[in-house]
Motif scaffolding. Structure first.
Motif, mmCIF file in Angstrom:
data_model
loop_
_atom_site.group_PDB
_atom_site.id
_atom_site.type_symbol
_atom_site.label_atom_id
_atom_site.label_comp_id
_atom_site.label_asym_id
_atom_site.label_seq_id
_atom_site.Cartn_x
_atom_site.Cartn_y
_atom_site.Cartn_z
ATOM 1 N N TYR A 200 -31.129 -37.601 -29.852
ATOM 2 C CA TYR A 200 -31.884 -37.169 -31.026
ATOM 3 C C TYR A 200 -33.379 -37.280 -30.761
ATOM 4 O O TYR A 200 -33.835 -38.185 -30.052
ATOM 5 N N LYS A 202 -37.045 -38.340 -31.129
ATOM 6 C CA LYS A 202 -37.716 -39.594 -31.503
ATOM 7 C C LYS A 202 -36.818 -40.817 -31.322
ATOM 8 O O LYS A 202 -37.212 -41.926 -31.684
ATOM 9 N N ASN A 203 -35.612 -40.631 -30.791
ATOM 10 C CA ASN A 203 -34.738 -41.764 -30.497
ATOM 11 C C ASN A 203 -34.808 -42.099 -29.012
ATOM 12 O O ASN A 203 -35.168 -41.263 -28.187
ATOM 13 N N LYS A 204 -34.416 -43.315 -28.660
ATOM 14 C CA LYS A 204 -34.328 -43.689 -27.255
ATOM 15 C C LYS A 204 -32.898 -43.461 -26.764
ATOM 16 O O LYS A 204 -31.937 -43.682 -27.490
ATOM 17 N N TYR A 205 -32.778 -43.012 -25.531
ATOM 18 C CA TYR A 205 -31.462 -42.776 -24.947
ATOM 19 C C TYR A 205 -31.327 -43.628 -23.684
ATOM 20 O O TYR A 205 -32.287 -43.819 -22.923
#
Length: 676
Positions: A200, A202-205
């Protein structure tokens, strides 16, 4: 036993023929002519009886059977990467053409990479290696034969069952001939790189990288992850004889939408022989929205939990369970409403869904109020019939709104459905038909309907939790089942207008896998057109070169395999040639060849395979020793075999000719003596 019965039948036939002849001629035995006619009549009756008995005897034929020598040549690219392609070809040809081996054995040659095939030509271009599958396929061919297996390989397998343990089913000894230099070189490599396919915005992966080292001395290097020309992560790494691996875990920020191409690199050592395994490409697609699906119900039922698990099996979907009594107003946060066993309490939500043309999936069951639903004018009417019935599902191969395959519905338990049929008042597509016992009915069990402004589906039965449980028991996983209904959810939750030409493709593909793009084309009535002429033009974004391929009809879609394209970034255009309708898109093929990751042959596994099957391991320069062992091994001897056939004692054609002669002779004698 056959000969004895035949002999007894023939004796009985002689006795019966004699008695019948005596009965017919007992009062006429007054001259030689009558004795001659009686003899002809005896032969005629006996011949007829022999034809009826059809006597048979056993016939044995003897033939020599040589032991088999199955020569399996590794056709994968790793042989060439190790520099042993010419040596492997030479050994392969020497074995095939050796006079002594061909005199003792029935030599059969095979090539293998992903699978096994009979072949005399070797290219060393295989993208993957599955030694276990090749041995399994060969076992089916040679299971009734004695002999040996010569495995010419470097032992490096890229996928499949570990072949060193695949020995219980093999009845023949395996003699691996190692293709590769057994000298150990210092080598750093990226063993595997794990990353999610989507993230997503602005999310961290998370990213997980496994590094490994082959060598005995202490070494240090630098590991980094590149996003284009920018280094987004780096870390120092050290290895020695006791510390041969390291796991690096980190998280990166998804700061822009689209496909991000990442490259993991561990800087090579100065003495490394193979640097291709020091880097690995991957990609992740960053998206900026998540499907939120509401499950609205007025009853407690195991189906509710099953639906929630189906929805949330994909991390980009979220399920919210709402009791209809708590429902006030539809919210924009939900892309799809699942209405479970609606009754009068659902009037408010159904009116809002109709007014705002929202997408929904209606699931009926024992507690569904069909009089109320019919009055709501949802686009279909259900016959009001008392009672319920158990119905099975039959997959409709002609379903076309989206690509989906049968997940073995015929093995699933029945759902509980209301009796009576359904009439749709607008265009609809049946995904599953009702099946009563062994009879497939024309009535829908699961169908989609609606128009470009609203999409809906109806499942006319409760008990979907039983289907999910059955799928798990059959496959030890619900992935296939969740994937099937995930496609339905994706179709219903999408707000895109329906188009006559739709295309399905991945954002990126790995170079060692299949690169396939599928498309569907509909006529002006939005019915799937199996007679369309589709083609795809693919353009390299950097080089600017383009190539056009036809798309082939595959049952309920059109498909093209682009696996022959080199690694690059591509734009594509799918075109229906007669009506000039087009669809564009893009994809990336990542440069990764798993066969380039090996530095040495896997002698440990090859040796274990030889020991477990009663064979012996050799190297590529040991041809004479291999030959000597095979020729002198007492297990491999030519066997004399016999084949027993049951054949007719007398050919029926000759019996018919003889019968014609006896009948004709008796007739002429009777004519001559005036007895006719």
């Amino acid at each position: 036993m056959t000969e004895t019965k035949t002999f007894l039948y023939l004796i009985a036939a002689v006795i019966v023929a004699f008695l019948l002849t005596y009965f017919l001629y007992r009062k006429k035995m007054t001259g030689k002519a009558y004795f001659l006619m009686a003899g002809l009549r005896f032969l005629t009756i006996l011949t007829i009886l022999i034809l009826l008995i059809a006597p048979e005897i056993k016939s044995k034929t003897y033939y020599p059977e040589k032991p088999t020598l199955s020569v399996l040549m590794d056709n994968s690219a790793s042989i060439k990467e190790l520099g042993y392609d010419s040596i492997a070809s030479e050994v392969y040809n020497r074995i095939r053409n050796d006079k002594d081996l061909n005199e003792k054995f029935l030599v059969s040659t095979y090539a293998f990479d992903e699978d096994l095939r009979a072949s005399d030509s070797i290219s060393f271009k295989g993208k993957q290696t599955n030694i276990a599958a090749s041995l399994s396929a060969l076992e089916k061919v040679t299971k009734n034969s004695s002999g040996a297996i010569l495995l010419l390989s470097d032992g490096n397998q890229t996928f499949g069952t570990d072949y060193q343990y695949f020995t219980d089913r093999l009845k023949q000894a395996v003699y691996p001939v190692v293709m590769g230099d057994s000298t150990t070189y210092n080598d750093l490599k990226i063993s595997s790189l794990n990353i999610n396919k989507y993230a997503y915005l602005k999310n961290k992966y998370p990213i997980e990288v496994f590094l490994s080292y082959e060598g005995t001395t202490s070494v240090s290097s630098n590991f980094k992850i590149m996003d284009g020309n920018q280094t987004v992560f780096s870390q120092k790494v050290s290895f020695d004889a006791n510390n041969r691996s390291e796991v690096i875990q980190t998280e990166l920020l998804a700061d822009r939408v689209g496909v991000r191409r990442l490259e993991a690199v561990v800087e090579p050592l100065s003495e490394e022989k193979n640097t291709d395994n020091n880097k690995k490409l991957t990609a992740i697609e960053v998206i900026d929205q998540k499907n939120n699906i509401a499950i609205v119900s007025d009853v407690l039922h195991p189906d509710i939990g099953a639906l929630k698990k189906i929805i949330e099996s994909n991390q980009f979907r979220k399920a919210t369970i709402i009791n209809v009594s708590d429902f006030k107003v539809v919210k924009d946060e939900f892309q799809l409403y699942i209405l479970y066993q609606p009754n009068v309490a659902f009037k408010n939500i159904l009116e809002q869904i109709k007014d705002r043309k929202l997408n929904y999936w209606l699931i009926s069951g024992e507690d569904t109020n069909w009089r109320f639903l019919n009055a709501m004018e949802l686009g279909f009417n259900h016959d009001i019939s008392p009672g319920e019935e158990d119905v099975l599902a039959d997959f409709n191969t002609g379903f076309s709104p989206f690509q989906v395959k049968d997940i073995n519905f015929e093995e699933f338990p029945p759902l509980l459905s209301n009796m009576g049929g359904v009439d749709f008042l607008s265009a609809h597509q049946v995904l599953l038909f009702k099946k009563i016992g062994s009879v497939v009915t024309p009535q829908p069990l699961l169908a989609t309907f609606g128009n470009n402004n609203q999409k809906a589906a109806v499942l006319l039965g409760e008990g979907i939790w039983k289907w999910r449980a059955a799928s798990y028991l059959e496959n030890n996983s619900t992935e296939e089942f969740d994937g099937f209904f995930g496609k339905l959810l994706q179709f219903l939750a999408s707000n895109k207008k329906r188009e006559r030409l739709t295309v399905s493709n991945e954002s990126f593909y790995y170079g060692n896998g299949n690169v396939k793009i599928t498309a569907s084309y509909y006529d002006k009535n939005y019915e799937f057109d199996p007679n369309a002429s589709l083609e795809i033009s693919v353009e390299d974004k950097v080089e600017g070169s383009s190539v056009t391929f036809p798309m082939l009809f595959k049952g309920n879609s059109y498909e093209v395999d682009l696996s022959s394209l080199p690694a690059a970034n591509y734009n594509f255009t799918v075109r229906e040639t007669s009506e000039k309708i087009t669809k564009t898109g893009s994809f990336t093929i990542l440069d990764y060849n798993v066969e380039q990751q090996f530095v040495n042959p896997d002698t440990d596994r090859l040796l274990k395979l030889a020991e477990n099957t009663g064979g012996e391991m050799f190297y590529s320069n040991d041809f004479e020793n291999v030959k000597k062992l095979l020729i002198n091994d007492s297990r491999y001897q030519t066997i004399q075999k016999s084949k027993e056939n049951i054949v007719p004692l007398i050919d029926w054609k000759w019996l018919l000719i003889f019968l014609s002669i006896t009948l004709a002779a008796e007739w002429f004698l009777r004519k001559y003596y005036g007895l006719i």
